[in-house]
Design a protein around this motif. Structure first.
Motif, mmCIF file in Angstrom:
data_model
loop_
_atom_site.group_PDB
_atom_site.id
_atom_site.type_symbol
_atom_site.label_atom_id
_atom_site.label_comp_id
_atom_site.label_asym_id
_atom_site.label_seq_id
_atom_site.Cartn_x
_atom_site.Cartn_y
_atom_site.Cartn_z
ATOM 1 N N GLU A 123 0.827 -1.213 0.000
ATOM 2 C CA GLU A 123 0.000 0.000 0.000
ATOM 3 C C GLU A 123 0.862 1.264 0.000
ATOM 4 O O GLU A 123 0.950 1.980 0.991
ATOM 5 N N GLY A 124 1.515 1.517 -1.154
ATOM 6 C CA GLY A 124 2.336 2.712 -1.304
ATOM 7 C C GLY A 124 1.672 3.732 -2.207
ATOM 8 O O GLY A 124 0.486 3.616 -2.537
ATOM 9 N N LEU A 125 2.436 4.733 -2.635
ATOM 10 C CA LEU A 125 1.869 5.843 -3.417
ATOM 11 C C LEU A 125 1.130 5.391 -4.670
ATOM 12 O O LEU A 125 0.136 5.988 -5.058
ATOM 13 N N LEU A 126 1.613 4.334 -5.311
ATOM 14 C CA LEU A 126 0.995 3.913 -6.564
ATOM 15 C C LEU A 126 -0.353 3.239 -6.370
ATOM 16 O O LEU A 126 -1.153 3.163 -7.305
ATOM 17 N N TRP A 133 -3.267 8.582 0.655
ATOM 18 C CA TRP A 133 -2.352 8.898 -0.441
ATOM 19 C C TRP A 133 -1.783 10.309 -0.261
ATOM 20 O O TRP A 133 -0.577 10.531 -0.425
ATOM 21 N N ALA A 134 -2.644 11.282 0.071
ATOM 22 C CA ALA A 134 -2.201 12.667 0.238
ATOM 23 C C ALA A 134 -1.156 12.775 1.343
ATOM 24 O O ALA A 134 -0.168 13.515 1.213
ATOM 25 N N GLN A 135 -1.346 12.026 2.422
ATOM 26 C CA GLN A 135 -0.378 12.052 3.525
ATOM 27 C C GLN A 135 0.970 11.504 3.070
ATOM 28 O O GLN A 135 2.027 12.108 3.312
ATOM 29 N N ASP A 302 5.234 0.873 10.255
ATOM 30 C CA ASP A 302 6.252 0.066 9.583
ATOM 31 C C ASP A 302 5.743 -0.430 8.230
ATOM 32 O O ASP A 302 6.495 -0.481 7.253
ATOM 33 N N ASN A 303 4.463 -0.809 8.175
ATOM 34 C CA ASN A 303 3.881 -1.248 6.902
ATOM 35 C C ASN A 303 3.911 -0.133 5.867
ATOM 36 O O ASN A 303 4.206 -0.364 4.689
ATOM 37 N N ASP A 304 3.615 1.093 6.305
ATOM 38 C CA ASP A 304 3.685 2.247 5.391
ATOM 39 C C ASP A 304 5.109 2.448 4.884
ATOM 40 O O ASP A 304 5.333 2.698 3.700
ATOM 41 N N LEU A 305 6.063 2.345 5.798
ATOM 42 C CA LEU A 305 7.472 2.523 5.440
ATOM 43 C C LEU A 305 7.909 1.481 4.412
ATOM 44 O O LEU A 305 8.487 1.810 3.374
ATOM 45 N N TYR A 306 7.608 0.204 4.696
ATOM 46 C CA TYR A 306 8.002 -0.878 3.782
ATOM 47 C C TYR A 306 7.313 -0.716 2.425
ATOM 48 O O TYR A 306 7.923 -0.978 1.383
ATOM 49 N N SER A 307 6.057 -0.281 2.445
ATOM 50 C CA SER A 307 5.322 -0.114 1.190
ATOM 51 C C SER A 307 5.961 0.947 0.306
ATOM 52 O O SER A 307 6.098 0.758 -0.912
ATOM 53 N N GLU A 308 6.364 2.076 0.895
ATOM 54 C CA GLU A 308 6.957 3.149 0.093
ATOM 55 C C GLU A 308 8.339 2.768 -0.431
ATOM 56 O O GLU A 308 8.705 3.118 -1.554
ATOM 57 N N CYS A 453 4.061 11.746 -11.505
ATOM 58 C CA CYS A 453 5.179 10.995 -10.923
ATOM 59 C C CYS A 453 6.021 11.884 -10.014
ATOM 60 O O CYS A 453 6.581 12.895 -10.466
ATOM 61 N N VAL A 454 6.136 11.493 -8.746
ATOM 62 C CA VAL A 454 6.876 12.300 -7.780
ATOM 63 C C VAL A 454 8.377 12.282 -8.077
ATOM 64 O O VAL A 454 9.111 13.202 -7.701
ATOM 65 N N GLY A 455 8.861 11.254 -8.787
ATOM 66 C CA GLY A 455 10.296 11.129 -9.046
ATOM 67 C C GLY A 455 10.726 11.550 -10.435
ATOM 68 O O GLY A 455 11.837 11.230 -10.868
ATOM 69 N N GLN A 456 9.882 12.317 -11.146
ATOM 70 C CA GLN A 456 10.200 12.630 -12.542
ATOM 71 C C GLN A 456 11.455 13.483 -12.695
ATOM 72 O O GLN A 456 12.216 13.311 -13.656
#
Length: 506
Positions: A123-126, A133-135, A302-308, A453-456
């Protein structure tokens, strides 16, 4: 007189059970029939390729070959319904006005697509929607600010030079055919590990890291197959299928890899703290996520961290690696553009012994070539949304809530109603003069709207550094005996690798 079997003690309950299940089955058949009729009514304003009565338009997408999509885009200029079996439809769009209408809204990601992606990305940004998602977007964005990007330039150059050293060793003084796709993906992984996690893995030399790349390729292939097979949209079929077991196997391998990255980072931060090393010029991506976790407590688990971390590693390696590969292929196919890029780069960098952030901004023609290559071969070929409310497109045609809409970036970028001679490599489409004439949503290699895309900018930085150093050291020509065959496995991939002749420039 003999009694009927229905009068026996055990037969009547069995009879009732049979009737019950037959009734349930009949009701389900009626429900599916009514759904199909409703879909036909919803889509009556849109024509498209005729579907097979059982498999729908699966042949159009299931193989991953995109040439068939080009034909459909030319025949149906704005959009078409693609049937996935007899009871489900993905509505494809590739018109700039349609794209602008869709991306101006806040519809969630399609559950049909992301149901298969979530086991891999978690459950990451994508895959997130709404306030969560906004957070996450707000917490991740600082990892890509200007100062951090500037600090990445030398690190990217080091990784690229390792790859070029391998190529020089392979080629010597002779023109040699090299399969470059695997090397570029390993270079991209090396860059990602150094820039975003501050980890030296030596992955371009140490072949144990190939397992991550292999796992990612396998997962995307399985997910594509499942997305376009309507049987797998039903959990009862998917959960007990061989594809589900294969997907679980490879996602475990990938997650072990990213889990190790996080553990090593936490250990290094703990060691630095114990040794009193608190000063650090720039935080990397994982520093920022760990800091966000410390500040937000349960708000970033931790789940949020691993997901991202999973999301960024998976999205970051293949997308940038693929984009650089297609760029080199297009420059090899078009030597006049390759020569002009090399002349521009020499004029700015000299022999390339050093490279700075400001110099990247001077590479105007090279940047146009990068953008044109992204137009012809967008690594992410489509994005999807599930309509939360009805949508009306500028031509007056509408779709109801609940419909899955797929914005085909591949189709948009190759739509002959949008681009003149769309299959021709022409960097001048992106000159300053032509830029002002272009529709704002005719070119979307990094998506658009709030969920772009946040990494563009990180991607463009790596692409400029890499192509500059490659063109200063090598001349590229295509291998006519092994033409590039592109297939879509969620991301764009070469079917049989990417083979180029490399000749060392003395």
């Amino acid at each position: 007189m003999e009694s009927s079997w229905l009068e026996t003690r055990w037969a009547r309950p069995l009879y009732l059970v049979i009737v019950f299940f037959l009734t349930l089955g009949l009701l389900q058949v009626v429900k599916l029939y009514m759904r199909r009729q409703q879909l036909l009514r919803d889509l009556r304003a849109f024509s498209g390729p005729p579907p097979h009565w059982l498999t729908g338009n699966q042949k159009l997408f299931g193989s991953g070959h995109l040439e068939k999509l080009d034909e459909v885009v030319e025949k149906y200029p704005c959009a078409f319904p693609a049937w996935i079996g007899p009871f489900e439809v993905f509505f494809y769009i590739y018109d700039p006005d349609y794209a602008k209408t869709l991306l101006s809204r806040t519809d969630p990601k399609s559950k049909y697509f992301h149901k298969f992606l979530v086991p891999l990305l978690e459950e990451g940004l994508l895959s997130l929607n709404g306030s969560k998602w906004a957070q996450h977007r707000r917490l991740v964005t600082p990892a890509f600010n200007l100062n951090i990007l500037k600090s990445h330039v030398n690190v990217i150059a080091q990784s690229v030079n390792i790859m070029l050293g391998k190529w020089e060793k392979t080629c010597g003084t002779q023109e040699t055919v090299v399969e470059v796709f695997k090397d570029i993906n390993l270079m991209s992984l090396d860059t990602l590990m150094k820039c975003t996690f501050s980890q030296e893995t030596n992955c371009q030399i140490n072949s144990t890291h190939n397992r991550f790349i292999e796992g990612l390729t396998e997962c995307l292939e399985i997910i594509l197959k499942c997305m376009y097979s309507f049987f797998y949209h039903y959990d009862i079929f998917f959960k007990f299928s061989p594809e589900s077991r294969r997907l679980q196997k490879w996602t475990n391998i990938i997650h072990q890899y990213t889990g190790q990255v996080i553990q090593e980072k936490r250990k290094s931060l703990k060691d630095e703290k114990e040794q009193g090393e608190t000063e650090k010029k720039c935080q990397d991506f994982l520093d920022i996520l760990l800091s966000a976790q410390a500040k937000n407590g349960n708000g970033f688990s931790d789940n949020d961290l691993y997901s991202e971390v999973n999301t960024f590693m998976i999205a970051g390696v293949d997308t940038i690696g693929g984009t650089l590969s297609w760029l080199l292929y297009h420059l090899a196919q078009n030597p006049e553009h390759q020569k002009r890029c090399r002349e521009e780069i020499r004029g700015i960098l000299g022999d390339g012994s050093s490279i700075t952030w400001d110099q990247l901004g001077e590479m105007s023609y090279t940047t146009m070539c990068i953008k044109e290559s992204l137009r012809l071969c967008p690594t992410a070929t489509a994005i999807s949304r599930e309509l939360s409310k009805p949508i009306t497109f500028p031509d007056g045609r509408s779709l109801p809530a609940g419909m899955t809409v797929v914005l085909s970036i591949w189709g948009l970028h190759r739509n002959p109603n949008v681009w003149e001679n769309p299959k021709v490599f022409d960097p001048l489409r992106f000159s300053q003069e032509n830029y002002s004439k272009r529709h704002s949503h005719s070119y979307l290699p990094f998506s658009g709207g709030l969920r772009n895309c946040v990494g563009q900018h990180f991607a463009m930085t790596e692409l400029k550094v890499a192509v500059a150093l490659i063109l200063l050291r090598f001349e590229l020509t295509p291998d006519p005996t092994r033409p590039l065959i592109l297939i879509s496995k969620i991301l764009l991939k070469p079917k049989n690798g990417l083979h180029l002749y490399l000749k060392k420039i003395s």
